[in-house]
Design a protein around this motif. Structure first.
Motif, PDB file in Angstrom:
ATOM      1  N   GLY A   1      27.635  86.415  18.298  1.00 28.20           N
ATOM      2  CA  GLY A   1      26.994  86.599  17.010  1.00 28.20           C
ATOM      3  C   GLY A   1      25.488  86.655  17.139  1.00 28.20           C
ATOM      4  O   GLY A   1      24.950  86.577  18.253  1.00 28.20           O
ATOM      5  N   GLY A   2      24.805  86.777  16.008  1.00 31.49           N
ATOM      6  CA  GLY A   2      23.353  86.899  16.082  1.00 31.49           C
ATOM      7  C   GLY A   2      22.680  86.627  14.757  1.00 31.49           C
ATOM      8  O   GLY A   2      23.322  86.338  13.749  1.00 31.49           O
ATOM      9  N   VAL A   3      21.352  86.704  14.789  1.00 38.77           N
ATOM     10  CA  VAL A   3      20.526  86.433  13.618  1.00 38.77           C
ATOM     11  C   VAL A   3      19.841  87.727  13.211  1.00 38.77           C
ATOM     12  O   VAL A   3      19.260  88.420  14.054  1.00 38.77           O
ATOM     13  CB  VAL A   3      19.459  85.366  13.945  1.00 38.77           C
ATOM     14  N   LEU A   4      19.944  88.078  11.934  1.00 36.05           N
ATOM     15  CA  LEU A   4      19.285  89.277  11.432  1.00 36.05           C
ATOM     16  C   LEU A   4      18.206  88.859  10.447  1.00 36.05           C
ATOM     17  O   LEU A   4      18.468  88.104   9.516  1.00 36.05           O
ATOM     18  CB  LEU A   4      20.286  90.193  10.734  1.00 36.05           C
ATOM     19  N   LEU A   5      16.999  89.340  10.663  1.00 33.71           N
ATOM     20  CA  LEU A   5      15.904  89.087   9.740  1.00 33.71           C
ATOM     21  C   LEU A   5      15.464  90.443   9.213  1.00 33.71           C
ATOM     22  O   LEU A   5      15.035  91.308   9.987  1.00 33.71           O
ATOM     23  CB  LEU A   5      14.751  88.378  10.473  1.00 33.71           C
ATOM     24  N   GLU A   6      15.582  90.654   7.938  1.00 37.31           N
ATOM     25  CA  GLU A   6      15.328  91.957   7.316  1.00 37.31           C
ATOM     26  C   GLU A   6      16.096  93.052   8.051  1.00 37.31           C
ATOM     27  O   GLU A   6      15.556  94.081   8.419  1.00 37.31           O
ATOM     28  CB  GLU A   6      13.841  92.277   7.309  1.00 37.31           C
TER      29      GLU A   6
ATOM     30  N   PRO B   1      11.757  84.000  20.449  1.00 36.20           N
ATOM     31  CA  PRO B   1      10.894  83.313  19.495  1.00 36.20           C
ATOM     32  C   PRO B   1       9.718  84.180  19.064  1.00 36.20           C
ATOM     33  O   PRO B   1       9.265  85.038  19.823  1.00 36.20           O
ATOM     34  CB  PRO B   1      10.399  82.085  20.276  1.00 36.20           C
ATOM     35  N   GLY B   2       9.247  83.969  17.867  1.00 30.98           N
ATOM     36  CA  GLY B   2       8.102  84.734  17.390  1.00 30.98           C
ATOM     37  C   GLY B   2       7.505  84.094  16.161  1.00 30.98           C
ATOM     38  O   GLY B   2       8.136  83.261  15.507  1.00 30.98           O
ATOM     39  N   PRO B   3       6.272  84.471  15.826  1.00 30.39           N
ATOM     40  CA  PRO B   3       5.578  83.854  14.694  1.00 30.39           C
ATOM     41  C   PRO B   3       6.174  84.228  13.337  1.00 30.39           C
ATOM     42  O   PRO B   3       5.818  83.608  12.338  1.00 30.39           O
ATOM     43  CB  PRO B   3       4.142  84.371  14.835  1.00 30.39           C
ATOM     44  N   ASP B   4       7.081  85.227  13.296  1.00 30.54           N
ATOM     45  CA  ASP B   4       7.703  85.538  12.007  1.00 30.54           C
ATOM     46  C   ASP B   4       8.707  84.461  11.611  1.00 30.54           C
ATOM     47  O   ASP B   4       9.176  84.417  10.483  1.00 30.54           O
ATOM     48  CB  ASP B   4       8.378  86.916  12.048  1.00 30.54           C
ATOM     49  N   ARG B   5       9.081  83.574  12.559  1.00 32.09           N
ATOM     50  CA  ARG B   5       9.959  82.443  12.242  1.00 32.09           C
ATOM     51  C   ARG B   5       9.291  81.162  12.752  1.00 32.09           C
ATOM     52  O   ARG B   5       9.755  80.524  13.688  1.00 32.09           O
ATOM     53  CB  ARG B   5      11.326  82.620  12.915  1.00 32.09           C
ATOM     54  N   ALA B   6       8.168  80.814  12.145  1.00 33.16           N
ATOM     55  CA  ALA B   6       7.395  79.659  12.596  1.00 33.16           C
ATOM     56  C   ALA B   6       8.172  78.366  12.375  1.00 33.16           C
ATOM     57  O   ALA B   6       8.882  78.230  11.385  1.00 33.16           O
ATOM     58  CB  ALA B   6       6.068  79.598  11.854  1.00 33.16           C
ATOM     59  N   VAL B   7       8.051  77.444  13.315  1.00 27.05           N
ATOM     60  CA  VAL B   7       8.804  76.199  13.255  1.00 27.05           C
ATOM     61  C   VAL B   7       7.855  75.020  13.014  1.00 27.05           C
ATOM     62  O   VAL B   7       6.789  74.950  13.625  1.00 27.05           O
ATOM     63  CB  VAL B   7       9.563  75.955  14.586  1.00 27.05           C
TER      64      VAL B   7
ATOM     65  N   PRO C   1       4.690  83.288   8.349  1.00 24.78           N
ATOM     66  CA  PRO C   1       6.046  83.592   8.794  1.00 24.78           C
ATOM     67  C   PRO C   1       6.871  84.195   7.664  1.00 24.78           C
ATOM     68  O   PRO C   1       6.610  83.951   6.497  1.00 24.78           O
ATOM     69  CB  PRO C   1       6.589  82.215   9.187  1.00 24.78           C
ATOM     70  N   LYS C   2       7.851  85.016   8.065  1.00 22.51           N
ATOM     71  CA  LYS C   2       8.789  85.526   7.063  1.00 22.51           C
ATOM     72  C   LYS C   2       9.726  84.403   6.637  1.00 22.51           C
ATOM     73  O   LYS C   2      10.108  84.311   5.479  1.00 22.51           O
ATOM     74  CB  LYS C   2       9.592  86.683   7.657  1.00 22.51           C
TER      75      LYS C   2
ATOM     76  N   MET D   1      23.652  89.628  -3.811  1.00 16.48           N
ATOM     77  CA  MET D   1      22.645  88.850  -3.084  1.00 16.48           C
ATOM     78  C   MET D   1      22.054  89.681  -1.941  1.00 16.48           C
ATOM     79  O   MET D   1      22.781  90.233  -1.133  1.00 16.48           O
ATOM     80  CB  MET D   1      23.296  87.572  -2.522  1.00 16.48           C
ATOM     81  N   THR D   2      20.755  89.794  -1.891  1.00 19.45           N
ATOM     82  CA  THR D   2      20.129  90.546  -0.805  1.00 19.45           C
ATOM     83  C   THR D   2      19.930  89.618   0.386  1.00 19.45           C
ATOM     84  O   THR D   2      19.356  88.541   0.249  1.00 19.45           O
ATOM     85  CB  THR D   2      18.754  91.084  -1.244  1.00 19.45           C
ATOM     86  N   ALA D   3      20.411  90.064   1.531  1.00 17.91           N
ATOM     87  CA  ALA D   3      20.291  89.223   2.713  1.00 17.91           C
ATOM     88  C   ALA D   3      18.931  89.439   3.355  1.00 17.91           C
ATOM     89  O   ALA D   3      18.622  90.538   3.815  1.00 17.91           O
ATOM     90  CB  ALA D   3      21.393  89.574   3.701  1.00 17.91           C
ATOM     91  N   TYR D   4      18.112  88.391   3.318  1.00 22.70           N
ATOM     92  CA  TYR D   4      16.792  88.467   3.956  1.00 22.70           C
ATOM     93  C   TYR D   4      16.961  87.955   5.384  1.00 22.70           C
ATOM     94  O   TYR D   4      16.640  88.636   6.350  1.00 22.70           O
ATOM     95  CB  TYR D   4      15.829  87.599   3.164  1.00 22.70           C
ATOM     96  N   LEU D   5      17.512  86.776   5.474  1.00 25.60           N
ATOM     97  CA  LEU D   5      17.877  86.217   6.779  1.00 25.60           C
ATOM     98  C   LEU D   5      19.387  86.092   6.800  1.00 25.60           C
ATOM     99  O   LEU D   5      19.993  85.559   5.862  1.00 25.60           O
ATOM    100  CB  LEU D   5      17.231  84.838   6.961  1.00 25.60           C
TER     101      LEU D   5
END
Lengths: 298, 264
Positions: B63-68, B75-81, B157-158, B1-5
């Protein structure tokens, strides 16, 4: 399962042909005369009660003050004494011997200047206090004390500082009207919903864009409440300040009339002061309504 | 499985004075590109906190969040809510609300005309182009949420984060909007992470359902794959055995093994 399902289908199918003519019907517009009559009726409902009350009060006043030796003139005498002032507000005999228009316009100019300054400074300080916890902790106690100082108490100090009546009067207006503007703006900024801040954060608005596109529109209803209280206070302050500094202005006109025992002129001036104060209040309220259109209701 | 997020060992501890509350405990999750993942749990289990951490609106304590493979903590537009209560700015029109994000994200890469076309394209995607000049107060709750979705989509957004997006809507509008989101996911292939407390909604929309235990110290209790072919049809699924089994599984988790405790 099958039986009831078919039944439902039949029920749905049946009303369809009946519905068509209902949709096709167009709304008939009421005739124009009817609209005008309704508007006139609405206007009458709002205008007649205050007119009746005013007429009654004038009548009582006339009856009470008509007796010989009464201290204050009845309305009929006020009108007779001040007819020239009412019908010719634009005369200018030099010095302070001017028509009421010039007195009112001098007062309004001072208010316009002092109030504009306090609106700008008040909103700026309010944003600072609303946005920064440290600014609030440092400044708020100071504001709470300073705002209780009566307008006229500032006058001697400002006369000492500016050595001139004109800037002193403007300063008194400024310092009187700034507090409600600061406090209301700060409350408005503090009450911006977290959702709007989140939206701004996700979109990555910079502080300047956040200020212009989110903060000011979101706080506008509060800001205008402050501005409206502020304009009322500055009109209160200018009349009192002008009585002391002299020169052209409606405040000094009243004081001058008192010194010359022209009681009717005082009454006329009070009438104008009230009307102008009312118009100023409505002006700011109207402006607020236009600016905050769509903001209030969500 | 490729981890995107990738959510990597996330703990969240709230501190108020001397009292500390551990809300989230050791959350690990990887999401593939194009996947639709739902997070379900009882209210107060910290699922919204988790979404806020992914969005960057709050930071994880550990801990943390990895995107690509890059850490994201603001916050940023690559993770639009898409927020639960739509959060449209009431003083802006529908068009201006969407444009707010578009103007920031594509300030350099698109011309003015292109940005305008892009706003209208996204409003068309959610069938709201007809209301472009209306203010949020003039449109219905479902329409507001459509515009909220358009605003998020328009930022390209990604990962699209949906925070109980249909929670405030009536059942019929909700179903309609769920179908729209499904169609959009089918068409655009977005990676979507949705917070929900509705079992049917989770099973209908998701590829995987992440079930959270009750707080404090909520963990991921179980992850359920939903092996239903797309496009999915609401009516066909009502009698589908796989659908019912998935639904049963989630219900069991929520109401048997991790019943909501009122006192907590």
């Amino acid at each position: 399962m099958n039986m009831p399902a078919t039944k439902i289908e039949v029920e749905i199918a049946a009303p369809a042909p009946i519905a068509a003519p209902v949709v096709a019907m167009t709304l008939r517009r009421p005739p124009r005369t009817e609209t005008y009559a309704r508007m006139a009726r609405e206007l009458a409902v709002r205008v007649i009660p205050p007119l009746v009350v005013i007429a009654l009060l004038t009548l009582v006043w006339e009856l009470v003050c008509r007796r010989a030796g009464s201290a204050l003139p009845p309305p009929s005498k006020v009108f007779k004494d001040t007819k020239e002032l009412i019908f010719d507000p634009f005369f200018d005999h030099g010095g302070i011997d001017k028509g009421l228009f010039w007195h009112l316009s001098a007062s309004l100019q001072r208010v316009a200047l002092g109030y504009s300054l306090s609106a700008i400074a008040g909103i700026a300080l309010g944003v600072l206090v609303g946005q920064s916890v440290w600014a609030m902790r440092g400044l708020d106690p100071l504001f709470q004390v300073l705002r209780t100082i009566p307008p006229l108490a500032w006058l001697p100090l400002s006369l000492a500082a500016f050595r001139d009546g004109q800037p002193s009067a403007i300063f008194v207006i400024f310092i009187t009207s700034i507090w409600p503007i600061i406090i209301n703006t700060a409350v408005g900024i503090r009450n911006i919903p977290q959702d709007y801040r989140n939206v701004a954060a996700v979109v990555q608005l910079n502080p300047l864009e956040f200020f212009a596109k989110v903060m000011i529109p979101a706080a506008a209803p509060y800001i205008f409440t402050g501005l409206r209280i502020g304009i009322g206070l500055s009109w209160l302050a200018i009349i009192a300040a002008e009585m002391l500094i002299g020169g052209v202005g409606i405040g000094f006109f009243i004081w001058d009339a008192w010194n010359s025992s022209h009681i009717s002129e005082i009454i006329l001036a009070l009438f104008y002061v009230g009307i102008v104060g009312f118009v100023l209040d409505r002006l700011i309220a109207g402006l607020g309504k236009i600016v905050t259109r769509g903001t209030a209701q969500n | 499985m490729t981890a995107y997020l990738k959510l990597d060992h996330i703990d969240k501890i709230f501190t108020r004075g001397a009292a500390t509350t551990e809300v989230l405990k050791d959350i690990n999750l990887t999401i593939e590109k194009g996947e639709y993942v739902s997070i379900i749990g009882h209210s107060g289990c910290g699922k919204s906190t988790l979404l806020n951490i992914i969005a960057g609106l709050t930071n994880a304590t550990i801990g943390g969040v990895l995107l690509e493979n890059r850490e994201v903590n603001s916050p940023g537009p690559d993770r639009a809510v898409v927020f639960q209560n739509h959060s449209l700015l009431p003083w802006l029109t529908v068009y201006e609300n969407v444009k707010l994000g578009v103007d920031k994200v594509f300030a350099r890469t698109k011309s003015r005309a292109e940005r305008d076309a892009w706003v209208m394209h996204n409003l068309n995607l959610v069938q709201m182009a007809h209301a472009r000049d209306k203010r949020p107060s003039e449109i219905s709750g479902g329409m507001k949420q459509r515009v909220g979705i358009a605003r998020a989509l328009a930022m390209e957004p990604k990962v699209l984060l949906l925070d109980e997006p249909f929670g405030a809507l009536d059942a019929l509008t909700r179903a309609h909007l769920q179908d729209s989101v499904m169609a959009l996911h089918q068409k655009l292939g977005n990676t979507i992470l949705m917070i929900t407390h509705d079992v049917d909604e989770a099973v209908l929309l998701s590829d995987r359902i992440v079930m959270m235990t009750n707080g404090p110290s909520a963990r991921i209790g179980e992850v359920l794959e939903v092996p239903l072919a797309r496009p999915r049809k609401r009516l066909d699924l009502a009698t589908n055995a796989t659908y019912l089994k998935c639904r049963q599984r989630v219900l069991e988790f929520l109401y048997e093994r991790h019943r909501f405790v009122e006192a907590a």
